[in-house]
Motif scaffolding. Sequence first.
Motif, PDB file in Angstrom:
ATOM      1  N   LEU B  63      25.911  28.797  32.164  1.00 44.12           N
ATOM      2  CA  LEU B  63      25.696  30.234  32.333  1.00 44.12           C
ATOM      3  C   LEU B  63      25.100  30.844  31.066  1.00 44.12           C
ATOM      4  O   LEU B  63      24.142  31.628  31.120  1.00 44.12           O
ATOM      5  CB  LEU B  63      27.051  30.887  32.648  1.00 44.12           C
ATOM      6  CG  LEU B  63      27.037  32.293  33.239  1.00 44.12           C
ATOM      7  CD1 LEU B  63      26.289  32.318  34.565  1.00 44.12           C
ATOM      8  CD2 LEU B  63      28.466  32.791  33.451  1.00 44.12           C
ATOM      9  N   ILE B  64      25.653  30.467  29.926  1.00 46.30           N
ATOM     10  CA  ILE B  64      25.141  30.994  28.660  1.00 46.30           C
ATOM     11  C   ILE B  64      23.683  30.577  28.462  1.00 46.30           C
ATOM     12  O   ILE B  64      22.848  31.384  28.047  1.00 46.30           O
ATOM     13  CB  ILE B  64      26.033  30.524  27.485  1.00 46.30           C
ATOM     14  CG1 ILE B  64      27.350  31.295  27.507  1.00 46.30           C
ATOM     15  CG2 ILE B  64      25.335  30.728  26.135  1.00 46.30           C
ATOM     16  CD1 ILE B  64      28.376  30.828  26.498  1.00 46.30           C
ATOM     17  N   GLY B  65      23.374  29.340  28.829  1.00 45.12           N
ATOM     18  CA  GLY B  65      21.989  28.865  28.734  1.00 45.12           C
ATOM     19  C   GLY B  65      21.037  29.772  29.518  1.00 45.12           C
ATOM     20  O   GLY B  65      19.953  30.127  29.038  1.00 45.12           O
ATOM     21  N   LYS B  66      21.466  30.199  30.708  1.00 41.46           N
ATOM     22  CA  LYS B  66      20.620  31.060  31.538  1.00 41.46           C
ATOM     23  C   LYS B  66      20.528  32.471  30.964  1.00 41.46           C
ATOM     24  O   LYS B  66      19.482  33.107  31.015  1.00 41.46           O
ATOM     25  CB  LYS B  66      21.159  31.133  32.975  1.00 41.46           C
ATOM     26  CG  LYS B  66      21.283  29.792  33.670  1.00 41.46           C
ATOM     27  CD  LYS B  66      19.924  29.188  34.012  1.00 41.46           C
ATOM     28  CE  LYS B  66      20.160  27.859  34.738  1.00 41.46           C
ATOM     29  NZ  LYS B  66      18.928  27.150  35.094  1.00 41.46           N
ATOM     30  N   VAL B  67      21.643  32.954  30.429  1.00 40.02           N
ATOM     31  CA  VAL B  67      21.631  34.291  29.819  1.00 40.02           C
ATOM     32  C   VAL B  67      20.692  34.282  28.607  1.00 40.02           C
ATOM     33  O   VAL B  67      19.913  35.218  28.397  1.00 40.02           O
ATOM     34  CB  VAL B  67      23.058  34.738  29.409  1.00 40.02           C
ATOM     35  CG1 VAL B  67      23.021  35.985  28.528  1.00 40.02           C
ATOM     36  CG2 VAL B  67      23.921  34.986  30.644  1.00 40.02           C
ATOM     37  N   VAL B  68      20.753  33.194  27.838  1.00 42.43           N
ATOM     38  CA  VAL B  68      19.884  33.065  26.664  1.00 42.43           C
ATOM     39  C   VAL B  68      18.413  33.136  27.093  1.00 42.43           C
ATOM     40  O   VAL B  68      17.615  33.867  26.494  1.00 42.43           O
ATOM     41  CB  VAL B  68      20.176  31.739  25.911  1.00 42.43           C
ATOM     42  CG1 VAL B  68      19.082  31.438  24.891  1.00 42.43           C
ATOM     43  CG2 VAL B  68      21.539  31.811  25.220  1.00 42.43           C
ATOM     44  N   ALA B  69      18.066  32.391  28.164  1.00 40.15           N
ATOM     45  CA  ALA B  69      16.677  32.399  28.648  1.00 40.15           C
ATOM     46  C   ALA B  69      16.259  33.820  29.022  1.00 40.15           C
ATOM     47  O   ALA B  69      15.162  34.274  28.689  1.00 40.15           O
ATOM     48  CB  ALA B  69      16.539  31.460  29.846  1.00 40.15           C
ATOM     49  N   ASN B  70      17.146  34.526  29.691  1.00 45.52           N
ATOM     50  CA  ASN B  70      16.872  35.909  30.094  1.00 45.52           C
ATOM     51  C   ASN B  70      16.645  36.809  28.878  1.00 45.52           C
ATOM     52  O   ASN B  70      15.690  37.596  28.832  1.00 45.52           O
ATOM     53  CB  ASN B  70      18.059  36.405  30.933  1.00 45.52           C
ATOM     54  CG  ASN B  70      17.893  37.838  31.395  1.00 45.52           C
ATOM     55  OD1 ASN B  70      17.775  38.753  30.571  1.00 45.52           O
ATOM     56  ND2 ASN B  70      17.864  38.060  32.706  1.00 45.52           N
ATOM     57  N   ARG B  71      17.492  36.697  27.879  1.00 47.69           N
ATOM     58  CA  ARG B  71      17.380  37.549  26.695  1.00 47.69           C
ATOM     59  C   ARG B  71      16.129  37.202  25.891  1.00 47.69           C
ATOM     60  O   ARG B  71      15.485  38.084  25.320  1.00 47.69           O
ATOM     61  CB  ARG B  71      18.633  37.427  25.788  1.00 47.69           C
ATOM     62  CG  ARG B  71      19.951  37.808  26.427  1.00 47.69           C
ATOM     63  CD  ARG B  71      19.873  38.939  27.441  1.00 47.69           C
ATOM     64  NE  ARG B  71      19.567  40.235  26.857  1.00 47.69           N
ATOM     65  CZ  ARG B  71      18.786  41.169  27.403  1.00 47.69           C
ATOM     66  NH1 ARG B  71      18.173  40.953  28.545  1.00 47.69           N
ATOM     67  NH2 ARG B  71      18.579  42.320  26.823  1.00 47.69           N
ATOM     68  N   ARG B  72      15.799  35.924  25.852  1.00 45.02           N
ATOM     69  CA  ARG B  72      14.584  35.501  25.150  1.00 45.02           C
ATOM     70  C   ARG B  72      13.360  36.109  25.828  1.00 45.02           C
ATOM     71  O   ARG B  72      12.448  36.589  25.155  1.00 45.02           O
ATOM     72  CB  ARG B  72      14.472  33.972  25.137  1.00 45.02           C
ATOM     73  CG  ARG B  72      15.434  33.285  24.211  1.00 45.02           C
ATOM     74  CD  ARG B  72      15.213  33.692  22.779  1.00 45.02           C
ATOM     75  NE  ARG B  72      13.903  33.254  22.294  1.00 45.02           N
ATOM     76  CZ  ARG B  72      13.130  33.981  21.494  1.00 45.02           C
ATOM     77  NH1 ARG B  72      13.509  35.187  21.098  1.00 45.02           N
ATOM     78  NH2 ARG B  72      11.980  33.522  21.085  1.00 45.02           N
TER      79      ARG B  72
END
Lengths: 315, 315
Positions: B63-72
């Motif tokens: 989940l954090i990996g996906k949130v990171v992609a979104n924020r990037r």
Amino acid sequence: MPSDKPLAQRLLDGDRRALARAISLVEDDDPAGWELVREVYPHTGRAAVVGVTGAPGAGKSTLIGKVVANRRAAGRSVAVLSIDPSSPFTHGALLGDRIRLTDHFLDPGVFIRSMANRGALGGLSEASLQAALLMDAAGRDDVLLETVGVGQAEIDIIDHADTVVLVLMPGGGDSVQALKAGIMEIPDIIVVNKADHPMTQTMVREIRGVLSLAPQGDWKVPIVQTEATEGTGVEQLVEQLLTHRAHIEEQGTLAERRRNNLRNEVIALATTKLRRSLEARVCSDPAFEGLIDDVVARRLDPASAAHALLDDTRS
Amino acid sequence: MPSDKPLAQRLLDGDRRALARAISLVEDDDPAGWELVREVYPHTGRAAVVGVTGAPGAGKSTLIGKVVANRRAAGRSVAVLSIDPSSPFTHGALLGDRIRLTDHFLDPGVFIRSMANRGALGGLSEASLQAALLMDAAGRDDVLLETVGVGQAEIDIIDHADTVVLVLMPGGGDSVQALKAGIMEIPDIIVVNKADHPMTQTMVREIRGVLSLAPQGDWKVPIVQTEATEGTGVEQLVEQLLTHRAHIEEQGTLAERRRNNLRNEVIALATTKLRRSLEARVCSDPAFEGLIDDVVARRLDPASAAHALLDDTRS
């Protein structure tokens, strides 16, 4: 009719009311309570202390109720201490469970006590340990400590037990995951309660897998399946409790375990005392809020503020 | 090529290697690390700090990996600190999860770090907080703190977050029970991950029930359903993260929350320091084992031994 004998003597004589009174004193952090523990401490160490932990709702209280009935039938006197660390807003949510132990309320051979007093200073674990010692001193053969644990690495009160039982329920996958990940310590005995659930065998297999990866000691952790409400599996659980006790007595690990437990307890009590005096200083010292102002304003970092606080406390 | 600039300056310039080096210093409890935090602390407080907690296996890392992609994709720089309190014997069991974050290893806008060093002195939570401050000082817009929690009343590191997200999975009933019983604090946002599971709706209903009993603040805790592996629901989660942040900024509760967090942090750092010096004394003092001998022989009770230990330490 209250006796003229001192409280300590009545406690050692096994008087239930004296025991209840003594526990209230330690729960209230009354100096007389600590003094009492000091006085009766030489008479402790005889009870078999069993810690029972697991997630809320796993059926610990019901299971303990059945174990108590079994031990009573074997002629042993029992004390149960239920420790409830739930937050103030749900206060009573867990204590409601205690009602499941009411079958035994009229039996003088069973002493039941709940502790939920978190107190401002967080002394629940301290008070619980003292209460367990009082139960032991009062001559109870078996002392059962019930506490909620869902993966904590350290549950202080469990440190006081000779034997630790973890109660799981099918569908409570989080605890198995925590066990697997090493967040939760491997207990001495694992119970899968509500074993009529269709997911039981899956869970048992999963636990076996976890145990096979754990370092092998000289004790093979048994998995007992129970349906506490029906009493199913309770005899097998009691048998495992007795087997574990015989095992640690034979191997000399009981003495070793108790030494470690007592050592940790002394350090924990000392640390709590230090934290309390620190917190008392902080509350009464207006300079502390000024220190926090500086931290909030990013003028002073937290570690330097902690140093300043300690220097100030010492002077 | 290493720069001649001092480490603090390179860190403040956002140099990744300087950040990595700085975190290693605090992880190793090197005095230079503490000094560095002191130096860069005035430049902290700008990052949005989000704590993500939940049982092992709930899918936090994915989940954090996906949130990171979104924020990037939104142009923000990100740092992730994964804190792994697992026991030595499973070491790496949780860190294996970290591999799920490798998608971002080549992106300089993403800094990922794991901390699992329990150390003899149990300084993991201390070191994590310092590491989070360093990430903040290095100019990361978003700092995500990932930690395992299965019902602990206090998870120190989460105390450092402006927004706390609890990740649950269907079948992980223990966490919901812990929430219900008040053993686990109500977070700001609840995620039910693996929402393709047939039990999802049952779990969502159960959580709604728990939340309806909790004291109502001015923030209504949202329940977000995600399938982290597919990226489903991640946008809704990010939206809730932004909404919560806007909410606490508007209400002024961000400042209040940070003051409380920093206050607790200062006291925790001071307490740890006291405990450490106590433990150091105990290890080097042969008289302490004599004290424990007396406790084991039931000549001296644990509380009196703790007193004696403190008196001895002070003198």
